[in-house]
Design a protein around this motif. Structure first.
Motif, PDB file in Angstrom:
ATOM      1  N   UNK A 161     109.095 -74.241  53.942  1.00  0.00           N
ATOM      2  CA  UNK A 161     107.898 -75.049  53.699  1.00  0.00           C
ATOM      3  C   UNK A 161     106.737 -74.105  53.391  1.00  0.00           C
ATOM      4  N   UNK A 162     106.045 -74.362  52.272  1.00  0.00           N
ATOM      5  CA  UNK A 162     104.965 -73.441  51.909  1.00  0.00           C
ATOM      6  C   UNK A 162     103.825 -73.481  52.922  1.00  0.00           C
ATOM      7  N   UNK A 163     103.356 -72.308  53.246  1.00  0.00           N
ATOM      8  CA  UNK A 163     102.231 -72.220  54.176  1.00  0.00           C
ATOM      9  C   UNK A 163     100.959 -72.650  53.446  1.00  0.00           C
ATOM     10  N   UNK A 164     100.046 -73.296  54.140  1.00  0.00           N
ATOM     11  CA  UNK A 164      98.800 -73.683  53.474  1.00  0.00           C
ATOM     12  C   UNK A 164      98.053 -72.438  53.003  1.00  0.00           C
ATOM     13  N   UNK A 165      97.380 -72.550  51.862  1.00  0.00           N
ATOM     14  CA  UNK A 165      96.677 -71.357  51.355  1.00  0.00           C
ATOM     15  C   UNK A 165      95.612 -70.916  52.352  1.00  0.00           C
ATOM     16  N   UNK A 166      95.444 -69.618  52.476  1.00  0.00           N
ATOM     17  CA  UNK A 166      94.449 -69.136  53.439  1.00  0.00           C
ATOM     18  C   UNK A 166      93.040 -69.523  52.985  1.00  0.00           C
ATOM     19  N   UNK A 167      92.192 -69.785  53.952  1.00  0.00           N
ATOM     20  CA  UNK A 167      90.799 -70.153  53.653  1.00  0.00           C
ATOM     21  C   UNK A 167      90.102 -68.935  53.041  1.00  0.00           C
ATOM     22  N   UNK A 168      89.206 -69.190  52.090  1.00  0.00           N
ATOM     23  CA  UNK A 168      88.501 -68.034  51.505  1.00  0.00           C
ATOM     24  C   UNK A 168      87.681 -67.327  52.579  1.00  0.00           C
ATOM     25  N   UNK A 169      87.564 -66.022  52.463  1.00  0.00           N
ATOM     26  CA  UNK A 169      86.824 -65.287  53.501  1.00  0.00           C
ATOM     27  C   UNK A 169      85.345 -65.675  53.479  1.00  0.00           C
ATOM     28  N   UNK A 170      84.767 -65.684  54.650  1.00  0.00           N
ATOM     29  CA  UNK A 170      83.341 -66.032  54.765  1.00  0.00           C
ATOM     30  C   UNK A 170      82.510 -64.918  54.115  1.00  0.00           C
ATOM     31  N   UNK A 171      81.427 -65.311  53.468  1.00  0.00           N
ATOM     32  CA  UNK A 171      80.600 -64.270  52.820  1.00  0.00           C
ATOM     33  C   UNK A 171      79.977 -63.339  53.863  1.00  0.00           C
ATOM     34  N   UNK A 172      79.864 -62.101  53.464  1.00  0.00           N
ATOM     35  CA  UNK A 172      79.252 -61.102  54.360  1.00  0.00           C
ATOM     36  C   UNK A 172      77.746 -61.333  54.376  1.00  0.00           C
ATOM     37  N   UNK A 173      77.045 -60.784  55.361  1.00  0.00           N
ATOM     38  CA  UNK A 173      75.579 -60.971  55.396  1.00  0.00           C
ATOM     39  C   UNK A 173      74.884 -60.475  54.126  1.00  0.00           C
ATOM     40  N   UNK A 174      75.369 -59.385  53.555  1.00  0.00           N
ATOM     41  CA  UNK A 174      74.720 -58.881  52.329  1.00  0.00           C
ATOM     42  C   UNK A 174      74.978 -59.838  51.162  1.00  0.00           C
ATOM     43  N   UNK A 175      76.170 -60.463  51.117  1.00  0.00           N
ATOM     44  CA  UNK A 175      76.447 -61.443  50.059  1.00  0.00           C
ATOM     45  C   UNK A 175      75.557 -62.670  50.227  1.00  0.00           C
ATOM     46  N   UNK A 176      75.322 -63.091  51.470  1.00  0.00           N
ATOM     47  CA  UNK A 176      74.434 -64.233  51.718  1.00  0.00           C
ATOM     48  C   UNK A 176      73.021 -63.914  51.233  1.00  0.00           C
ATOM     49  N   UNK A 177      72.561 -62.713  51.522  1.00  0.00           N
ATOM     50  CA  UNK A 177      71.223 -62.304  51.098  1.00  0.00           C
ATOM     51  C   UNK A 177      71.128 -62.274  49.579  1.00  0.00           C
ATOM     52  N   UNK A 178      72.154 -61.782  48.903  1.00  0.00           N
ATOM     53  CA  UNK A 178      72.157 -61.749  47.442  1.00  0.00           C
ATOM     54  C   UNK A 178      72.153 -63.171  46.870  1.00  0.00           C
ATOM     55  N   UNK A 179      72.898 -64.094  47.524  1.00  0.00           N
ATOM     56  CA  UNK A 179      72.912 -65.493  47.057  1.00  0.00           C
ATOM     57  C   UNK A 179      71.513 -66.113  47.185  1.00  0.00           C
ATOM     58  N   UNK A 180      70.830 -65.823  48.287  1.00  0.00           N
ATOM     59  CA  UNK A 180      69.473 -66.357  48.484  1.00  0.00           C
ATOM     60  C   UNK A 180      68.522 -65.811  47.416  1.00  0.00           C
ATOM     61  N   UNK A 181      68.665 -64.510  47.115  1.00  0.00           N
ATOM     62  CA  UNK A 181      67.808 -63.907  46.094  1.00  0.00           C
ATOM     63  C   UNK A 181      68.107 -64.560  44.729  1.00  0.00           C
ATOM     64  N   UNK A 182      69.372 -64.781  44.427  1.00  0.00           N
ATOM     65  CA  UNK A 182      69.751 -65.428  43.173  1.00  0.00           C
ATOM     66  C   UNK A 182      69.130 -66.830  43.092  1.00  0.00           C
ATOM     67  N   UNK A 183      69.260 -67.590  44.172  1.00  0.00           N
ATOM     68  CA  UNK A 183      68.715 -68.952  44.166  1.00  0.00           C
ATOM     69  C   UNK A 183      67.204 -68.941  43.973  1.00  0.00           C
ATOM     70  N   UNK A 184      66.510 -67.978  44.611  1.00  0.00           N
ATOM     71  CA  UNK A 184      65.057 -67.876  44.437  1.00  0.00           C
ATOM     72  C   UNK A 184      64.684 -67.531  42.989  1.00  0.00           C
ATOM     73  N   UNK A 185      65.455 -66.645  42.377  1.00  0.00           N
ATOM     74  CA  UNK A 185      65.183 -66.270  40.999  1.00  0.00           C
ATOM     75  C   UNK A 185      65.400 -67.449  40.050  1.00  0.00           C
ATOM     76  N   UNK A 186      66.386 -68.289  40.347  1.00  0.00           N
ATOM     77  CA  UNK A 186      66.657 -69.456  39.513  1.00  0.00           C
ATOM     78  C   UNK A 186      65.491 -70.448  39.567  1.00  0.00           C
ATOM     79  N   UNK A 187      64.871 -70.557  40.725  1.00  0.00           N
ATOM     80  CA  UNK A 187      63.769 -71.497  40.888  1.00  0.00           C
ATOM     81  C   UNK A 187      62.536 -71.061  40.109  1.00  0.00           C
ATOM     82  N   UNK A 188      62.371 -69.788  39.863  1.00  0.00           N
ATOM     83  CA  UNK A 188      61.165 -69.302  39.175  1.00  0.00           C
ATOM     84  C   UNK A 188      61.295 -69.435  37.728  1.00  0.00           C
TER      85      UNK A 188
END
Length: 141
Positions: A114-141
């Motif tokens: 029986x196939x195992x369920x696909x593993x959940x994607x890894x949680x973003x690291x704190x630096x990736x979260x910060x980069x996502x926030x910066x990207x979102x802020x840049x999109x708003x401007x």
């Protein structure tokens, strides 16, 4: 006192209890198979062979006699009919156990395949979260 405690731990382990249950069920199953062979399979076979009862098949090695004291001495016989019946018992029990083990192995293989369920994607690291926030802020401007 330590010996009793060790014995309790040993006796309550799952493997020992499973083994005891298996032996009890195996004994009962053996009686069922013996009855099946003795009462259902062998009578028709004996009838086909001219009314022979396999339990009675034997070869007399020494006739029954009486000794000097007048007591009967039983005959010495080679009971090959009982041997044939026990061989048939064994073959049937072995075949049923083979089928049971084969079924259990197939069930275990299906569970493994029986196939195992696909593993959940890894949680973003704190630096990736910060980069996502910066990207979102840049999109708003």
């Amino acid at each position: 006192m330590g010996l009793i405690k060790e014995f309790k731990e040993f006796a309550v382990k799952g493997n020992v209890i499973d083994l005891a249950v298996g032996v009890i069920i195996g004994g009962a199953f053996g009686k069922i198979v013996s009855s099946f062979v003795n009462d259902i399979i062998m009578p028709p076979i004996g009838l086909l062979l001219g009314g022979v009862d396999f339990k009675d098949l034997s070869m007399v090695l020494k006739e029954a006699t009486t000794d000097e004291a007048g007591e009967a001495v039983a005959a010495v016989t080679l009971n090959y009919g009982m041997f044939i019946q026990n061989v048939v018992d064994f073959v049937i029990i072995a075949f049923v156990i083979f089928l049971a083990i084969k079924g259990v192995n197939q069930m275990n293989r299906k569970k493994e395949e029986a196939p195992a369920p696909p593993p959940a994607p890894p949680a973003p690291t704190p630096s990736e979260k910060l980069l996502e926030e910066i990207r979102d802020l840049l999109k708003k401007q």
